[in-house]
Design a protein around this motif. Sequence first.
Motif, short mmCIF file in Angstrom:
data_model
loop_
_atom_site.label_atom_id
_atom_site.label_comp_id
_atom_site.label_asym_id
_atom_site.label_seq_id
_atom_site.Cartn_x
_atom_site.Cartn_y
_atom_site.Cartn_z
N SER A 49 81.14 23.09 57.44
CA SER A 49 80.14 22.51 58.36
C SER A 49 78.75 22.77 57.78
CB SER A 49 80.27 23.12 59.75
OG SER A 49 80.01 24.50 59.72
N PHE A 50 77.83 21.90 58.12
CA PHE A 50 76.49 21.93 57.55
C PHE A 50 75.46 22.05 58.68
CE2 PHE A 50 79.32 19.55 54.86
CZ PHE A 50 79.08 20.09 53.60
N SER A 51 74.44 22.88 58.45
CA SER A 51 73.38 23.02 59.44
C SER A 51 72.06 23.31 58.73
CB SER A 51 73.69 24.15 60.43
OG SER A 51 73.74 25.39 59.76
N VAL A 52 70.98 23.12 59.46
CA VAL A 52 69.65 23.42 58.96
C VAL A 52 69.02 24.41 59.93
CG1 VAL A 52 67.38 22.50 58.36
CG2 VAL A 52 69.44 21.13 57.93
N GLU A 53 68.47 25.48 59.41
CA GLU A 53 67.88 26.53 60.23
C GLU A 53 66.40 26.66 59.90
OE1 GLU A 53 68.23 31.37 60.42
OE2 GLU A 53 70.07 30.22 60.16
N HIS A 54 65.57 26.84 60.93
CA HIS A 54 64.13 27.04 60.74
C HIS A 54 63.74 28.36 61.37
CE1 HIS A 54 59.81 26.38 62.06
NE2 HIS A 54 59.76 26.41 60.75
N GLU A 55 63.03 29.20 60.63
CA GLU A 55 62.55 30.48 61.13
C GLU A 55 61.05 30.57 60.93
OE1 GLU A 55 64.62 33.79 59.35
OE2 GLU A 55 66.54 32.75 59.46
N ARG A 56 60.38 31.22 61.88
CA ARG A 56 58.94 31.44 61.78
C ARG A 56 58.63 32.85 62.28
NH1 ARG A 56 56.80 27.56 65.34
NH2 ARG A 56 56.93 26.07 63.65
N GLU A 57 57.93 33.63 61.44
CA GLU A 57 57.51 34.97 61.85
C GLU A 57 56.43 35.49 60.92
OE1 GLU A 57 60.69 37.92 59.72
OE2 GLU A 57 61.33 37.03 61.61
N GLU A 58 55.50 36.23 61.46
CA GLU A 58 54.46 36.92 60.72
C GLU A 58 53.83 36.10 59.59
OE1 GLU A 58 55.67 40.86 59.55
OE2 GLU A 58 56.71 41.16 61.45
N GLY A 59 53.40 34.88 59.90
CA GLY A 59 52.68 34.06 58.94
C GLY A 59 53.55 33.37 57.90
N GLU A 60 54.87 33.47 58.01
CA GLU A 60 55.77 32.80 57.08
C GLU A 60 56.72 31.88 57.82
OE1 GLU A 60 56.17 36.02 53.47
OE2 GLU A 60 57.92 35.58 54.68
N GLU A 61 57.13 30.84 57.14
CA GLU A 61 58.14 29.94 57.68
C GLU A 61 59.23 29.77 56.64
OE1 GLU A 61 57.15 26.67 60.08
OE2 GLU A 61 55.07 27.28 60.31
N GLU A 62 60.44 29.48 57.12
CA GLU A 62 61.58 29.35 56.24
C GLU A 62 62.52 28.28 56.77
OE1 GLU A 62 63.99 32.76 54.25
OE2 GLU A 62 64.81 32.48 56.26
N ILE A 63 63.02 27.46 55.88
CA ILE A 63 64.07 26.50 56.21
C ILE A 63 65.27 26.85 55.35
CG2 ILE A 63 64.82 24.09 56.09
CD1 ILE A 63 61.91 23.29 56.55
N GLU A 64 66.42 26.98 55.96
CA GLU A 64 67.66 27.26 55.24
C GLU A 64 68.64 26.11 55.48
OE1 GLU A 64 69.38 30.98 56.37
OE2 GLU A 64 67.58 32.12 55.86
N PHE A 65 69.17 25.57 54.41
CA PHE A 65 70.25 24.61 54.49
C PHE A 65 71.52 25.43 54.37
CE2 PHE A 65 66.64 22.24 53.07
CZ PHE A 65 66.76 21.02 53.70
N GLN A 66 72.34 25.45 55.42
CA GLN A 66 73.50 26.32 55.44
C GLN A 66 74.79 25.52 55.38
OE1 GLN A 66 73.15 28.84 58.90
NE2 GLN A 66 71.60 30.10 57.92
N ILE A 67 75.72 26.05 54.62
CA ILE A 67 77.06 25.48 54.51
C ILE A 67 78.00 26.62 54.88
CG2 ILE A 67 78.72 24.38 52.99
CD1 ILE A 67 76.30 23.75 51.13
N ARG A 68 78.89 26.38 55.84
CA ARG A 68 79.73 27.46 56.36
C ARG A 68 81.18 27.00 56.47
NH1 ARG A 68 77.70 31.96 59.85
NH2 ARG A 68 75.74 31.08 59.20
N TRP A 69 82.11 27.89 56.10
CA TRP A 69 83.52 27.60 56.26
C TRP A 69 84.27 28.93 56.34
CZ3 TRP A 69 80.85 27.41 51.77
CH2 TRP A 69 81.34 28.11 50.68
N SER A 70 85.47 28.87 56.85
CA SER A 70 86.34 30.05 56.91
C SER A 70 87.24 30.04 55.69
CB SER A 70 87.21 30.03 58.17
OG SER A 70 86.41 30.09 59.30
N ARG A 71 87.40 31.22 55.09
CA ARG A 71 88.34 31.35 53.97
C ARG A 71 89.75 31.40 54.52
NH1 ARG A 71 84.80 35.64 52.20
NH2 ARG A 71 86.42 37.05 52.90
N GLU A 72 90.61 30.65 53.92
CA GLU A 72 92.02 30.69 54.29
C GLU A 72 92.70 31.58 53.28
OE1 GLU A 72 93.57 26.76 54.63
OE2 GLU A 72 91.99 26.15 56.00
N GLU A 73 93.16 32.74 53.73
CA GLU A 73 93.74 33.71 52.79
C GLU A 73 95.21 33.82 52.97
OE1 GLU A 73 91.39 37.29 52.43
OE2 GLU A 73 89.83 36.29 53.54
#
Length: 73
Positions: A49-73
Motif C-alpha cells: 500500500s502507498f501513502s504520503v505523509e506530511h509533518e511540520r514541527e520547529e521550523g521544518e517540514e517533511e513529506i514522506e512517500f511511504q510504501i508498506r507491506w507485511s512480510r510473509e514468512e
Amino acid sequence: MKKERDVEKVYSNAEFAAKLRRLADAVETGDKFEIQIAGERIYVPVRASFSVEHEREEGEEEIEFQIRWSREE
C-alpha cells in the motif's frame, strides 16, 4: 527472520527522480518494484500500500512517500 533496520539514504535529484519514475511505472503496470538501499536489495510486492505523509514541527517540514507491506514468512 531478517534483522530490524532503519536506514535513510540521500540521493541526488537525478537519482531520486529516476527511482520515482521506476516506482510509478511499476505501480501503474501492477508489477513488483525492486530497489537497492544502502547495499540491500528490497523487493516490494504488488500488494503493497502507498501513502504520503506530511509533518511540520520547529521550523521544518517533511513529506514522506511511504510504501508498506507485511512480510510473509
